[in-house]
Scaffold this motif. Structure first.
Motif, mmCIF file in Angstrom:
data_model
loop_
_atom_site.group_PDB
_atom_site.id
_atom_site.type_symbol
_atom_site.label_atom_id
_atom_site.label_comp_id
_atom_site.label_asym_id
_atom_site.label_seq_id
_atom_site.Cartn_x
_atom_site.Cartn_y
_atom_site.Cartn_z
ATOM 1 N N ASP A 72 0.858 -1.181 0.000
ATOM 2 C CA ASP A 72 0.000 0.000 0.000
ATOM 3 C C ASP A 72 0.899 1.237 0.000
ATOM 4 O OD1 ASP A 72 -1.502 2.289 1.279
ATOM 5 O OD2 ASP A 72 -3.141 0.830 1.195
ATOM 6 N N ALA A 73 0.883 1.977 -1.106
ATOM 7 C CA ALA A 73 1.788 3.122 -1.267
ATOM 8 C C ALA A 73 1.521 4.206 -0.234
ATOM 9 C CB ALA A 73 1.664 3.690 -2.675
ATOM 10 N N SER A 74 0.246 4.470 0.074
ATOM 11 C CA SER A 74 -0.061 5.535 1.031
ATOM 12 C C SER A 74 0.395 5.158 2.432
ATOM 13 C CB SER A 74 -1.558 5.851 1.027
ATOM 14 O OG SER A 74 -2.321 4.741 1.471
ATOM 15 N N ALA A 75 0.273 3.888 2.796
ATOM 16 C CA ALA A 75 0.731 3.435 4.111
ATOM 17 C C ALA A 75 2.239 3.591 4.228
ATOM 18 C CB ALA A 75 0.325 1.981 4.343
ATOM 19 N N LYS A 76 2.959 3.230 3.178
ATOM 20 C CA LYS A 76 4.410 3.367 3.210
ATOM 21 C C LYS A 76 4.814 4.834 3.312
ATOM 22 C CE LYS A 76 5.334 0.758 -0.449
ATOM 23 N NZ LYS A 76 6.153 0.016 -1.428
ATOM 24 N N ALA A 77 4.076 5.699 2.623
ATOM 25 C CA ALA A 77 4.376 7.130 2.697
ATOM 26 C C ALA A 77 4.212 7.648 4.129
ATOM 27 C CB ALA A 77 3.471 7.905 1.744
ATOM 28 N N GLU A 78 3.178 7.185 4.825
ATOM 29 C CA GLU A 78 2.960 7.600 6.217
ATOM 30 C C GLU A 78 4.086 7.109 7.114
ATOM 31 O OE1 GLU A 78 -1.040 6.907 7.738
ATOM 32 O OE2 GLU A 78 -1.785 6.931 5.680
ATOM 33 N N VAL A 79 4.532 5.877 6.898
ATOM 34 C CA VAL A 79 5.611 5.325 7.711
ATOM 35 C C VAL A 79 6.915 6.066 7.428
ATOM 36 C CG1 VAL A 79 7.005 3.271 8.201
ATOM 37 C CG2 VAL A 79 4.527 3.062 7.919
ATOM 38 N N LEU A 80 7.173 6.393 6.170
ATOM 39 C CA LEU A 80 8.389 7.134 5.835
ATOM 40 C C LEU A 80 8.386 8.523 6.476
ATOM 41 C CD1 LEU A 80 8.818 6.145 2.078
ATOM 42 C CD2 LEU A 80 10.272 5.441 3.986
ATOM 43 N N GLN A 81 7.225 9.170 6.515
ATOM 44 C CA GLN A 81 7.122 10.472 7.174
ATOM 45 C C GLN A 81 7.399 10.345 8.663
ATOM 46 O OE1 GLN A 81 3.240 11.968 6.181
ATOM 47 N NE2 GLN A 81 3.844 12.636 4.125
ATOM 48 N N MET A 82 6.875 9.289 9.280
ATOM 49 C CA MET A 82 7.117 9.052 10.696
ATOM 50 C C MET A 82 8.599 8.808 10.952
ATOM 51 S SD MET A 82 5.778 5.902 13.097
ATOM 52 C CE MET A 82 6.780 4.744 12.161
ATOM 53 N N LEU A 83 9.226 8.004 10.115
ATOM 54 C CA LEU A 83 10.652 7.724 10.279
ATOM 55 C C LEU A 83 11.479 8.996 10.188
ATOM 56 C CD1 LEU A 83 10.973 4.442 8.191
ATOM 57 C CD2 LEU A 83 11.315 4.671 10.650
ATOM 58 N N ASP A 84 11.130 9.849 9.249
ATOM 59 C CA ASP A 84 11.848 11.117 9.104
ATOM 60 C C ASP A 84 11.708 11.969 10.369
ATOM 61 O OD1 ASP A 84 13.293 13.095 7.331
ATOM 62 O OD2 ASP A 84 11.477 14.230 7.748
ATOM 63 N N ALA A 85 10.492 12.008 10.914
ATOM 64 C CA ALA A 85 10.263 12.777 12.143
ATOM 65 C C ALA A 85 11.054 12.204 13.316
ATOM 66 C CB ALA A 85 8.771 12.788 12.475
ATOM 67 N N MET A 86 11.276 10.903 13.305
ATOM 68 C CA MET A 86 12.009 10.240 14.376
ATOM 69 C C MET A 86 13.517 10.340 14.193
ATOM 70 S SD MET A 86 9.531 6.896 14.628
ATOM 71 C CE MET A 86 10.514 5.938 15.758
ATOM 72 N N GLY A 87 13.963 10.834 13.039
ATOM 73 C CA GLY A 87 15.388 11.002 12.800
ATOM 74 C C GLY A 87 16.050 9.897 12.013
ATOM 75 N N PHE A 88 15.255 8.947 11.515
ATOM 76 C CA PHE A 88 15.795 7.839 10.727
ATOM 77 C C PHE A 88 15.735 8.151 9.235
ATOM 78 C CE2 PHE A 88 14.370 5.659 14.614
ATOM 79 C CZ PHE A 88 15.491 4.906 14.912
ATOM 80 N N ALA A 89 16.491 7.385 8.462
ATOM 81 C CA ALA A 89 16.393 7.408 7.006
ATOM 82 C C ALA A 89 15.611 6.170 6.582
ATOM 83 C CB ALA A 89 17.776 7.400 6.364
ATOM 84 N N GLY A 90 14.401 6.362 6.090
ATOM 85 C CA GLY A 90 13.589 5.236 5.651
ATOM 86 C C GLY A 90 13.866 4.910 4.200
ATOM 87 N N ILE A 91 14.030 3.634 3.893
ATOM 88 C CA ILE A 91 14.257 3.186 2.522
ATOM 89 C C ILE A 91 13.211 2.158 2.162
ATOM 90 C CG2 ILE A 91 15.835 1.973 0.958
ATOM 91 C CD1 ILE A 91 18.142 3.266 2.368
ATOM 92 N N ASP A 92 12.476 2.431 1.105
ATOM 93 C CA ASP A 92 11.384 1.577 0.638
ATOM 94 C C ASP A 92 11.949 0.512 -0.292
ATOM 95 O OD1 ASP A 92 9.086 0.424 -0.386
ATOM 96 O OD2 ASP A 92 8.240 2.291 -1.169
#
Length: 199
Positions: free
Chosen positions: A152-172
């Protein structure tokens, strides 16, 4: 975004500490019940509360962080998912010898998704050990990498935004069938500690 956890082990605690620092409101839960988690919640911060599993699954994003042999029972007891994002941290491993279980042609998170109809399932926080995950995500001038995958592309986008806020680099890594296989134990990215640096 409100966050809930099903499970309060080392991975969940590391995740919650980073999420709380980023300002998210979090309900942690486990089969032990809220009373057993009240002290833990208080030590993490004011935005974290101990609740029941039923309360935790009402959040916008739910971290599933329980042993593999508990997944089916936990998910069977959720009355209905209403489009929430479920981040699956589990690995299909036999304890105590840490041997991977034979799941056939599907990845572990594909099986989780089948058992959580109505949820938007994303694989994440499973390839890095809890001790590393608990560290500051800023690593040597870069950001610690958290791999995700999902259908689910929208779910992944939400998780990537959360990771960015937490200080991580998210890679799909793509779909659960492809990316999930790279992430899950003993995939090639399992147990990695990688950092992403500015170009």
């Amino acid at each position: 975004m409100k966050i809930g956890t099903i499970g309060a082990g080392n991975i969940a605690q590391a995740f919650v500490r980073h999420a709380a620092k980023a300002g998210f409101e979090i309900t942690i839960s486990s089969k032990s019940g809220p009373a057993a988690l009240a002290e833990l919640a208080a030590t993490i911060g004011p935005g974290v509360r101990a609740g029941t599993v039923e309360e935790a699954v009402q959040a916008d994003l739910v971290l599933l962080s329980v042993p593999w042999d508990a997944v089916a029972e936990v998910l069977a007891n959720v009355p209905a998912w209403r489009g929430q994002v479920v981040v699956d941290t589990t690995n299909a491993i036999h304890f105590p010898d840490f041997k991977p279980l034979d799941l056939g042609p599907k990845t572990s998170t594909e099986l989780v998704a089948e058992q959580a109809p109505g949820a938007r399932v994303v694989k994440g926080f499973n390839a890095t050990g809890a001790a590393i995950l608990a560290l500051d995500p800023n690593e040597g001038g870069g950001k610690r990498v958290i791999f995700i995958s999902g259908d689910d592309a929208s779910a992944k986008a939400e998780v990537l935004q959360m990771l960015d806020a937490m200080g991580f680099a998210g890679i799909d890594l793509g779909s659960l069938a492809i990316g999930g296989r790279f992430q899950q134990f003993p995939g090639p990215l399992s147990g990695t500690n990688l950092a992403q640096f500015p170009a």
